[in-house]
Design a protein around this motif. Structure first.
Motif, PDB file in Angstrom:
ATOM      1  N   VAL A 175       6.077 -44.640  14.425  1.00 39.80           N
ATOM      2  CA  VAL A 175       5.974 -46.313  13.838  1.00 39.80           C
ATOM      3  C   VAL A 175       6.157 -47.363  14.328  1.00 39.80           C
ATOM      4  CG1 VAL A 175       4.803 -44.762  11.340  1.00 39.80           C
ATOM      5  CG2 VAL A 175       7.479 -46.184  11.831  1.00 39.80           C
ATOM      6  N   LEU A 176       5.302 -48.177  14.072  1.00 41.53           N
ATOM      7  CA  LEU A 176       6.180 -50.320  15.398  1.00 41.53           C
ATOM      8  C   LEU A 176       5.818 -50.706  13.460  1.00 41.53           C
ATOM      9  CD1 LEU A 176       3.163 -50.755  17.108  1.00 41.53           C
ATOM     10  CD2 LEU A 176       5.177 -50.600  17.784  1.00 41.53           C
ATOM     11  N   TYR A 231       7.691 -43.945  -3.411  1.00 36.39           N
ATOM     12  CA  TYR A 231       8.536 -43.793  -3.101  1.00 36.39           C
ATOM     13  C   TYR A 231       9.344 -45.093  -3.367  1.00 36.39           C
ATOM     14  CZ  TYR A 231       6.044 -40.136  -0.001  1.00 36.39           C
ATOM     15  OH  TYR A 231       5.594 -39.263   0.201  1.00 36.39           O
ATOM     16  N   THR A 232      10.456 -44.501  -3.206  1.00 32.66           N
ATOM     17  CA  THR A 232      12.070 -45.539  -2.858  1.00 32.66           C
ATOM     18  C   THR A 232      11.614 -45.898  -2.154  1.00 32.66           C
ATOM     19  OG1 THR A 232      12.664 -44.993  -5.019  1.00 32.66           O
ATOM     20  CG2 THR A 232      13.956 -46.311  -4.042  1.00 32.66           C
ATOM     21  N   THR A 233      12.179 -47.384  -1.407  1.00 29.43           N
ATOM     22  CA  THR A 233      12.523 -48.405  -0.069  1.00 29.43           C
ATOM     23  C   THR A 233      13.488 -47.442  -0.009  1.00 29.43           C
ATOM     24  OG1 THR A 233      10.832 -49.417  -0.884  1.00 29.43           O
ATOM     25  CG2 THR A 233      11.942 -50.285   1.631  1.00 29.43           C
ATOM     26  N   GLY A 234      13.447 -46.755   1.616  1.00 26.62           N
ATOM     27  CA  GLY A 234      15.088 -46.289   2.111  1.00 26.62           C
ATOM     28  C   GLY A 234      15.565 -47.163   3.477  1.00 26.62           C
ATOM     29  N   GLU A 235      15.599 -46.808   4.387  1.00 26.25           N
ATOM     30  CA  GLU A 235      16.458 -47.648   5.539  1.00 26.25           C
ATOM     31  C   GLU A 235      15.197 -48.180   6.138  1.00 26.25           C
ATOM     32  OE1 GLU A 235      20.253 -46.615   7.000  1.00 26.25           O
ATOM     33  OE2 GLU A 235      20.736 -46.332   5.276  1.00 26.25           O
ATOM     34  N   GLY A 236      15.487 -48.901   6.908  1.00 26.94           N
ATOM     35  CA  GLY A 236      13.913 -49.093   8.059  1.00 26.94           C
ATOM     36  C   GLY A 236      12.873 -49.505   7.551  1.00 26.94           C
ATOM     37  N   ALA A 237      12.758 -49.733   6.805  1.00 27.63           N
ATOM     38  CA  ALA A 237      11.339 -49.729   5.434  1.00 27.63           C
ATOM     39  C   ALA A 237      11.743 -51.164   4.708  1.00 27.63           C
ATOM     40  CB  ALA A 237      11.361 -48.680   4.669  1.00 27.63           C
ATOM     41  N   THR A 279      10.604 -51.366   9.283  1.00 27.95           N
ATOM     42  CA  THR A 279      10.701 -52.775   9.551  1.00 27.95           C
ATOM     43  C   THR A 279      10.878 -52.421  11.447  1.00 27.95           C
ATOM     44  OG1 THR A 279      12.836 -52.589   9.178  1.00 27.95           O
ATOM     45  CG2 THR A 279      11.248 -53.872   7.910  1.00 27.95           C
ATOM     46  N   ILE A 280      11.281 -51.195  12.261  1.00 27.37           N
ATOM     47  CA  ILE A 280      11.584 -50.687  12.584  1.00 27.37           C
ATOM     48  C   ILE A 280      10.732 -49.308  14.018  1.00 27.37           C
ATOM     49  CG2 ILE A 280      14.220 -51.593  13.447  1.00 27.37           C
ATOM     50  CD1 ILE A 280      14.368 -48.255  12.365  1.00 27.37           C
ATOM     51  N   VAL A 281      11.212 -50.058  15.423  1.00 33.02           N
ATOM     52  CA  VAL A 281      10.519 -48.922  15.701  1.00 33.02           C
ATOM     53  C   VAL A 281      11.556 -47.701  15.012  1.00 33.02           C
ATOM     54  CG1 VAL A 281       9.517 -47.293  18.137  1.00 33.02           C
ATOM     55  CG2 VAL A 281       9.819 -50.172  17.616  1.00 33.02           C
ATOM     56  N   GLY A 282      10.625 -46.638  14.737  1.00 38.44           N
ATOM     57  CA  GLY A 282      11.154 -44.950  14.283  1.00 38.44           C
ATOM     58  C   GLY A 282      10.218 -43.798  13.967  1.00 38.44           C
ATOM     59  N   LYS A 326      12.659 -34.866  -2.924  1.00 34.30           N
ATOM     60  CA  LYS A 326      13.176 -34.962  -3.758  1.00 34.30           C
ATOM     61  C   LYS A 326      13.903 -36.364  -4.651  1.00 34.30           C
ATOM     62  CE  LYS A 326      15.455 -30.405  -3.093  1.00 34.30           C
ATOM     63  NZ  LYS A 326      16.635 -29.987  -3.366  1.00 34.30           N
ATOM     64  N   LYS A 327      14.740 -36.917  -3.643  1.00 33.75           N
ATOM     65  CA  LYS A 327      14.656 -38.229  -4.522  1.00 33.75           C
ATOM     66  C   LYS A 327      13.494 -39.570  -4.407  1.00 33.75           C
ATOM     67  CE  LYS A 327      19.238 -38.013  -3.490  1.00 33.75           C
ATOM     68  NZ  LYS A 327      20.834 -38.413  -2.035  1.00 33.75           N
ATOM     69  N   ARG A 328      12.530 -38.925  -3.168  1.00 31.07           N
ATOM     70  CA  ARG A 328      11.429 -39.802  -3.295  1.00 31.07           C
ATOM     71  C   ARG A 328      12.449 -41.280  -2.626  1.00 31.07           C
ATOM     72  NH1 ARG A 328       7.355 -36.874  -4.921  1.00 31.07           N
ATOM     73  NH2 ARG A 328       5.533 -38.742  -4.340  1.00 31.07           N
ATOM     74  N   VAL A 329      12.515 -41.078  -1.551  1.00 32.34           N
ATOM     75  CA  VAL A 329      13.182 -41.995  -0.474  1.00 32.34           C
ATOM     76  C   VAL A 329      11.853 -41.671   0.546  1.00 32.34           C
ATOM     77  CG1 VAL A 329      14.666 -43.002   0.354  1.00 32.34           C
ATOM     78  CG2 VAL A 329      15.013 -42.568  -1.728  1.00 32.34           C
ATOM     79  N   ILE A 330      12.015 -43.327   1.508  1.00 29.45           N
ATOM     80  CA  ILE A 330      10.821 -42.973   2.098  1.00 29.45           C
ATOM     81  C   ILE A 330      11.447 -44.182   3.074  1.00 29.45           C
ATOM     82  CG2 ILE A 330       8.896 -44.493   1.673  1.00 29.45           C
ATOM     83  CD1 ILE A 330       7.756 -42.080   3.404  1.00 29.45           C
ATOM     84  N   GLY A 331      11.901 -44.157   4.368  1.00 30.87           N
ATOM     85  CA  GLY A 331      11.992 -44.803   4.998  1.00 30.87           C
ATOM     86  C   GLY A 331      11.725 -45.192   6.516  1.00 30.87           C
ATOM     87  N   VAL A 332      12.288 -45.378   7.948  1.00 31.48           N
ATOM     88  CA  VAL A 332      11.868 -44.706   9.291  1.00 31.48           C
ATOM     89  C   VAL A 332      13.585 -44.532   9.682  1.00 31.48           C
ATOM     90  CG1 VAL A 332      11.572 -46.155  10.944  1.00 31.48           C
ATOM     91  CG2 VAL A 332      10.318 -46.283   9.289  1.00 31.48           C
TER      92      VAL A 332
END
Ligand SMILES: [Zn+2]
Length: 200
Positions: free
Chosen positions: A20-21, A32-38, A48-51, A58-64
């Motif tokens: 993703v960009l 979801y809860t916002t994780g790192e890179g998001a 927020t990053i390319v990755g 389980k924790k319903r966290v999504i990030g990049v």
């Protein structure tokens, strides 16, 4: 990313290898809860990053997760992708993200390249702010690996993703201009023929 039925509890989705960009929607904050890179804005979760998108079901966290490996060496003629980090009177500053063909190897650190006003397009450029916007994703060809000068005159080069200068949301191509889906303002760019098609 967001499917209408939500994420089925029985379906294991620990990690998905989707690149993703910055600015791509990777989920919605209802799910979801916002994780790192998001980051979270108006109910949407954006990269927020390319990755690659990573989710913890389980924790319903999504990030990049950032792309990483040995940093590639930049050569003359390489096609590079980056984010516009500054627009001066005669030059656009680009924070390089990666080289075409080495998408899985992010360029390490802050490598700053530049597009000089004479290398934007074949026709005359009166104001660089009509050709690029802050945080736009651009694609171009390396003219000189020592000075990291980029050329975007080729029709496929230029801005591949732009953000509304007011709302910061991704703009949609309407013929020769870009339109903001939120405020409907139109802006101009040196638009790549690959605009809105994703990475490569
Ligand atoms: Zn807008």
């Amino acid at each position: 990313m967001v499917d209408g039925e939500g994420v089925a509890a029985t379906e294991p989705k620990a990690e998905r290898a989707k690149t993703v960009l910055p600015g791509d929607i990777i989920g919605i904050s209802e799910e979801y809860t916002t994780g790192e890179g998001a980051f979270d804005e108006k109910g949407n979760i954006y990269a927020t990053i390319v990755g690659t998108v990573v989710e913890d079901p389980k924790k319903r966290v999504i990030g990049v997760k950032p792309l990483c490996d040995a940093p590639p060496v930049i050569k003359r003629g390489d096609i590079v992708y980056g984010t516009v980090s500054g627009i001066k009177s005669s030059v656009v500053l680009v924070d390089l993200a990666f080289i075409e063909g080495s998408e899985n190897r992010e360029i390490a650190g802050d490598i700053m390249a530049a597009i000089h006003v004479s290398n934007v397009k074949k026709s005359y450029v009166s104001d660089l702010k009509h050709e690029f916007g802050y945080q736009d994703i651009i694609k171009g060809r390396i003219l000189d690996p020592a000075t990291l000068r980029i050329d975007t005159t080729h029709p496929r080069h230029g801005v591949i993703k732009a953000f509304c200068s007011k709302c910061k949301v991704g703009m949609i191509r309407k013929n020769k201009v870009l339109e903001c889906p939120e405020c409907e303002r139109t802006e101009t760019r040196k638009i790549s023929s690959d605009y809105g098609k994703g990475l490569v």
